[in-house]
Design an enzyme around this catalytic site. Structure first.
Site, PDB file in Angstrom:
ATOM      1  N   ASP A  36       0.817  -1.220   0.000  1.00 53.13           N
ATOM      2  CA  ASP A  36       0.000   0.000   0.000  1.00 53.13           C
ATOM      3  C   ASP A  36       0.850   1.269   0.000  1.00 53.13           C
ATOM      4  O   ASP A  36       0.385   2.328   0.416  1.00 53.13           O
ATOM      5  CB  ASP A  36      -0.990  -0.002   1.178  1.00 53.13           C
ATOM      6  CG  ASP A  36      -0.272  -0.070   2.512  1.00 53.13           C
ATOM      7  OD1 ASP A  36       0.962  -0.279   2.512  1.00 53.13           O
ATOM      8  OD2 ASP A  36      -0.942   0.078   3.547  1.00 53.13           O
ATOM      9  N   HIS A 238      19.057   2.312 -22.168  1.00 55.15           N
ATOM     10  CA  HIS A 238      18.144   2.637 -21.063  1.00 55.15           C
ATOM     11  C   HIS A 238      18.702   2.147 -19.728  1.00 55.15           C
ATOM     12  O   HIS A 238      17.964   1.604 -18.899  1.00 55.15           O
ATOM     13  CB  HIS A 238      16.745   2.058 -21.321  1.00 55.15           C
ATOM     14  CG  HIS A 238      15.981   2.835 -22.342  1.00 55.15           C
ATOM     15  ND1 HIS A 238      14.830   2.373 -22.935  1.00 55.15           N
ATOM     16  CD2 HIS A 238      16.203   4.066 -22.877  1.00 55.15           C
ATOM     17  CE1 HIS A 238      14.387   3.289 -23.790  1.00 55.15           C
ATOM     18  NE2 HIS A 238      15.200   4.310 -23.774  1.00 55.15           N
ATOM     19  N   ASP A 255      21.896  11.176 -18.478  1.00 54.00           N
ATOM     20  CA  ASP A 255      20.679  11.626 -19.167  1.00 54.00           C
ATOM     21  C   ASP A 255      19.665  11.884 -18.065  1.00 54.00           C
ATOM     22  O   ASP A 255      19.091  10.939 -17.508  1.00 54.00           O
ATOM     23  CB  ASP A 255      20.222  10.522 -20.133  1.00 54.00           C
ATOM     24  CG  ASP A 255      19.015  10.930 -20.956  1.00 54.00           C
ATOM     25  OD1 ASP A 255      18.329  11.896 -20.591  1.00 54.00           O
ATOM     26  OD2 ASP A 255      18.755  10.252 -21.974  1.00 54.00           O
ATOM     27  N   ASP A 266      14.837  17.408 -20.740  1.00 55.16           N
ATOM     28  CA  ASP A 266      15.526  16.154 -21.092  1.00 55.16           C
ATOM     29  C   ASP A 266      16.920  16.504 -21.606  1.00 55.16           C
ATOM     30  O   ASP A 266      17.059  16.965 -22.740  1.00 55.16           O
ATOM     31  CB  ASP A 266      14.683  15.442 -22.168  1.00 55.16           C
ATOM     32  CG  ASP A 266      15.217  14.070 -22.522  1.00 55.16           C
ATOM     33  OD1 ASP A 266      16.157  13.602 -21.869  1.00 55.16           O
ATOM     34  OD2 ASP A 266      14.667  13.461 -23.460  1.00 55.16           O
ATOM     35  N   HIS A 345      19.763   4.715 -32.250  1.00 59.30           N
ATOM     36  CA  HIS A 345      18.458   5.305 -31.910  1.00 59.30           C
ATOM     37  C   HIS A 345      18.218   6.531 -32.782  1.00 59.30           C
ATOM     38  O   HIS A 345      19.094   6.973 -33.518  1.00 59.30           O
ATOM     39  CB  HIS A 345      18.398   5.671 -30.417  1.00 59.30           C
ATOM     40  CG  HIS A 345      19.479   6.609 -29.963  1.00 59.30           C
ATOM     41  ND1 HIS A 345      19.494   7.950 -30.293  1.00 59.30           N
ATOM     42  CD2 HIS A 345      20.593   6.396 -29.213  1.00 59.30           C
ATOM     43  CE1 HIS A 345      20.554   8.515 -29.748  1.00 59.30           C
ATOM     44  NE2 HIS A 345      21.252   7.604 -29.103  1.00 59.30           N
ATOM     45  N   HIS A 349      12.823  13.425 -30.096  1.00 57.97           N
ATOM     46  CA  HIS A 349      11.391  13.190 -29.879  1.00 57.97           C
ATOM     47  C   HIS A 349      10.768  14.487 -29.375  1.00 57.97           C
ATOM     48  O   HIS A 349      11.472  15.375 -28.876  1.00 57.97           O
ATOM     49  CB  HIS A 349      11.194  12.061 -28.850  1.00 57.97           C
ATOM     50  CG  HIS A 349      12.001  12.246 -27.599  1.00 57.97           C
ATOM     51  ND1 HIS A 349      11.584  13.046 -26.555  1.00 57.97           N
ATOM     52  CD2 HIS A 349      13.232  11.794 -27.240  1.00 57.97           C
ATOM     53  CE1 HIS A 349      12.509  13.059 -25.604  1.00 57.97           C
ATOM     54  NE2 HIS A 349      13.532  12.310 -25.997  1.00 57.97           N
ATOM     55  N   HIS A 356       8.670  11.866 -23.618  1.00 49.46           N
ATOM     56  CA  HIS A 356       8.417  11.475 -25.019  1.00 49.46           C
ATOM     57  C   HIS A 356       7.000  11.961 -25.277  1.00 49.46           C
ATOM     58  O   HIS A 356       6.033  11.234 -25.039  1.00 49.46           O
ATOM     59  CB  HIS A 356       8.554   9.968 -25.202  1.00 49.46           C
ATOM     60  CG  HIS A 356       9.958   9.476 -24.933  1.00 49.46           C
ATOM     61  ND1 HIS A 356      10.261   8.171 -24.680  1.00 49.46           N
ATOM     62  CD2 HIS A 356      11.140  10.143 -24.887  1.00 49.46           C
ATOM     63  CE1 HIS A 356      11.572   8.046 -24.480  1.00 49.46           C
ATOM     64  NE2 HIS A 356      12.118   9.236 -24.603  1.00 49.46           N
ATOM     65  N   GLU A 379      19.507  14.552 -29.961  1.00 48.56           N
ATOM     66  CA  GLU A 379      20.333  13.716 -29.089  1.00 48.56           C
ATOM     67  C   GLU A 379      21.091  12.618 -29.828  1.00 48.56           C
ATOM     68  O   GLU A 379      20.812  11.436 -29.644  1.00 48.56           O
ATOM     69  CB  GLU A 379      19.469  13.110 -27.985  1.00 48.56           C
ATOM     70  CG  GLU A 379      18.166  12.456 -28.453  1.00 48.56           C
ATOM     71  CD  GLU A 379      17.366  11.874 -27.274  1.00 48.56           C
ATOM     72  OE1 GLU A 379      17.962  11.112 -26.501  1.00 48.56           O
ATOM     73  OE2 GLU A 379      16.187  12.187 -27.151  1.00 48.56           O
ATOM     74  N   TYR A 383      28.065   4.708 -29.544  1.00 50.33           N
ATOM     75  CA  TYR A 383      28.205   3.753 -28.443  1.00 50.33           C
ATOM     76  C   TYR A 383      29.085   2.592 -28.913  1.00 50.33           C
ATOM     77  O   TYR A 383      28.754   1.925 -29.894  1.00 50.33           O
ATOM     78  CB  TYR A 383      26.821   3.224 -28.029  1.00 50.33           C
ATOM     79  CG  TYR A 383      25.827   4.353 -27.813  1.00 50.33           C
ATOM     80  CD1 TYR A 383      25.706   4.984 -26.579  1.00 50.33           C
ATOM     81  CD2 TYR A 383      25.035   4.816 -28.876  1.00 50.33           C
ATOM     82  CE1 TYR A 383      24.816   6.043 -26.401  1.00 50.33           C
ATOM     83  CE2 TYR A 383      24.152   5.871 -28.702  1.00 50.33           C
ATOM     84  CZ  TYR A 383      24.042   6.484 -27.467  1.00 50.33           C
ATOM     85  OH  TYR A 383      23.176   7.527 -27.300  1.00 50.33           O
ATOM     86  N   ARG A 400      26.572  10.439 -25.622  1.00 49.69           N
ATOM     87  CA  ARG A 400      25.371  11.081 -26.187  1.00 49.69           C
ATOM     88  C   ARG A 400      25.361  12.512 -25.665  1.00 49.69           C
ATOM     89  O   ARG A 400      25.797  12.772 -24.533  1.00 49.69           O
ATOM     90  CB  ARG A 400      24.092  10.345 -25.759  1.00 49.69           C
ATOM     91  CG  ARG A 400      22.809  11.016 -26.256  1.00 49.69           C
ATOM     92  CD  ARG A 400      21.549  10.126 -26.139  1.00 49.69           C
ATOM     93  NE  ARG A 400      21.159   9.823 -24.780  1.00 49.69           N
ATOM     94  CZ  ARG A 400      21.355   8.665 -24.176  1.00 49.69           C
ATOM     95  NH1 ARG A 400      21.958   7.675 -24.819  1.00 49.69           N
ATOM     96  NH2 ARG A 400      20.971   8.466 -22.929  1.00 49.69           N
ATOM     97  N   GLU A 402      22.537  15.766 -25.556  1.00 49.31           N
ATOM     98  CA  GLU A 402      21.099  16.000 -25.821  1.00 49.31           C
ATOM     99  C   GLU A 402      20.688  17.386 -25.334  1.00 49.31           C
ATOM    100  O   GLU A 402      20.919  17.744 -24.184  1.00 49.31           O
ATOM    101  CB  GLU A 402      20.269  14.942 -25.083  1.00 49.31           C
ATOM    102  CG  GLU A 402      18.766  15.156 -25.188  1.00 49.31           C
ATOM    103  CD  GLU A 402      17.963  14.022 -24.565  1.00 49.31           C
ATOM    104  OE1 GLU A 402      18.469  13.351 -23.649  1.00 49.31           O
ATOM    105  OE2 GLU A 402      16.813  13.830 -25.014  1.00 49.31           O
TER     106      GLU A 402
HETATM  107  N1  GLY Z   1      15.637  10.552 -21.505  1.00 50.15           N
HETATM  108  C1  GLY Z   1      14.946   9.824 -22.455  1.00 50.15           C
HETATM  109  C2  GLY Z   1      15.356  10.155 -23.812  1.00 50.15           C
HETATM  110  O1  GLY Z   1      16.353  10.836 -23.996  1.00 50.15           O
HETATM  111  O2  GLY Z   1      14.685   9.839 -24.750  1.00 50.15           O
HETATM  112 MN    MN Z   2      15.412  12.389 -25.078  1.00 48.63          MN
HETATM  113 MN    MN Z   3      17.253  12.000 -22.489  1.00 44.34          MN
END
Ligand code: GLY
Ligand code: MN
Ligand code: MN
Length: 431
Positions: A36, A238, A255, A266, A345, A349, A356, A379, A383, A400, A402
């Site tokens: 709970d 991720h 990130d 982000d 990737h 987005h 997202h 971004e 890698y 990366r 971003e």
């Molecule tokens: N932090 C999630 C992305 O960069 O898409």
């Molecule tokens: Mn992102």
């Molecule tokens: Mn991100």
């Protein structure tokens, strides 16, 4: 905040609805981590966008029929005891008065009233497949509505995800200001982390630094689980374990972005744990940064969303060929998608209430074109995991960068440029 803005969003959206239709937007329910122990309540983003109302177990209906346009909300009833335990409830009276709905009812009335509300409508629209159990509810209500009047037309069920998503795609000034604030807070947290990483032992201590820096500036929650990845962990896209020791000769990819008054930011930065990039780290870093800067330049009114994507792929392909990590003609390699072993990737987005964010990426058969008021992340990354068949000196490098980019009338605005991405500036900040 003046709740008139949410009402005007309901009106704007209802003008795009078919005649004789009902749009349903369910709110979120309380979520539990275990047993709970509840998470702090987070309203569903569509529901919030159209109401500003932050109580669980609510439902909104926007009705467009011969009587005009009416907005109805079902909310938790006033309840003295529950309010002692869980806090203030507006109740139906408050929902009309403070949140400017035309009508409001107890949420215990939903199953009773919804078939009546749907009776005689041609279409019911809602975000299909987004909330557990809600699809079945809509089927049950429409079935019951039809059985009340067997001689009427059947009720079509349509997906409203694009309708509401594309409304959310263009941010108004109120939203842009909140996203800017979220971006500023996140940028400041990245700067603090860069200054402190030399003294940190573990990914976890850096994660907690970010959460603290967000929270003390008003961004109590991260907009998504931060990725704090030392060395090769950055190659797990991720990675959220965030619990390994940091090694001085490696990079740290973070990130992390906060949520501020429901709006996300982000940001990713990759920086050397020692404060100094090695030769190989810097060579890869510069390719990613070039791709990033070129991609940002392509974010402008009228360009389509594949333009930043394509230029980032080309620059990364060229760079990998120059370093001997890919072999062959860059144009051929780009066509074949050889970069995908290193950059797997997409470039970005939409960003807004959700990290997202809602909104389509296609308009009919074409890619969506950027328009003023849209916010996208940019971004790119490279890698190189230890299992790749490359010279050892490259192995374990994951980078990366971003930023969050607002499309303006005459170009774009980088909302996260406050935190350096230039390697010379990063090293000087860290020294
Ligand atoms: N932090 C999630 C992305 O960069 O898409
Ligand atoms: Mn992102
Ligand atoms: Mn991100």
């Amino acid at each position: 905040m003046d709740n008139a803005i949410y009402k005007s969003r309901r009106i704007n959206l209802s003008e795009t609805l078919p005649k004789n239709s009902v749009l349903l937007i369910p709110g979120a329910n309380t979520q539990y981590r275990n047993a709970d122990s509840a998470y702090a309540f987070r309203q569903d983003s569509n529901f919030y966008y159209l109401s500003g109302f932050c109580e669980p177990d609510s439902l909104m209906a926007i009705i467009n029929n011969d009587d005009g346009i009416n907005s109805v909300i079902f909310v938790p009833p006033k309840d003295k005891l529950k309010e002692i335990w869980d806090g203030h409830r507006s109740g139906p009276i408050g929902a009309v008065k403070e949140f400017l709905f035309d009508k409001a009812y107890d949420n215990s009335e939903i199953d009773n009233m919804m078939p009546e509300i749907l009776l005689g409508c041609d279409q019911v629209l809602y975000p299909i497949g987004k909330k557990n159990g809600f699809d079945q509810k809509v089927i049950d209500w429409t079935t019951e509505a039809s059985s009340k009047d067997r001689h009427s037309k059947s009720i079509n069920i349509l997906d409203a995800s694009s309708t509401i998503g594309n409304a959310r795609l263009i941010k108004d000034d109120h939203e842009i200001n909140l996203i800017k604030k979220a971006c500023d807070i996140s940028a400041e947290a990245h700067i603090e982390a860069m200054k402190n990483v030399k003294n940190a032992e573990s990914e976890q201590s850096i994660e907690s630094l970010y959460v603290y820096e967000f929270s003390k500036r008003g961004g109590r929650f991260p907009a998504y689980t931060p990725i704090v990845a030392g060395g090769e962990n950055a190659c797990v896209l991720h990675y959220i374990e965030n619990n390994k020791k940091l090694n001085k000769n490696e990079l740290l990819l973070v990130d992390a972005g906060c949520e501020y008054e429901m709006y996300a930011s982000d940001i990713t930065r990759t920086y050397p744990i020692s404060g100094k990039f090695s030769k190989e780290q810097l060579e890869i870093y510069k390719i990613v940064l070039d791709a990033m800067n070129a991609a940002i330049d392509k974010v402008k009114d009228g360009n389509n969303i594949m333009e930043p994507q394509q230029i980032s792929e080309k620059i990364i392909t060229n760079g990998l060929v120059e370093l001997g990590l890919l072999h062959g003609d860059p144009e051929d390699l780009h066509k074949k998608g050889a970069f995908k072993d290193f950059y797997m990737h997409k470039i970005g987005h939409w960003l807004g209430l959700d990290v997202h964010d809602a909104g389509d990426y296609m308009e009919g058969d074409d890619f969506m074109k950027f328009k003023p008021g849209m916010i996208t992340t940019i971004e790119p990354g490279i890698y190189i995991s230890r299992s790749m068949d490359v010279d050892d000196k490259w192995k374990g490098i994951g980078i990366r960068i971003e930023d969050d980019i607002l499309v303006t009338k005459d170009g774009n605005e980088n909302l996260t440029k406050k935190v350096p991405s230039d390697p010379v500036e990063i090293e000087s900040l860290m020294s």
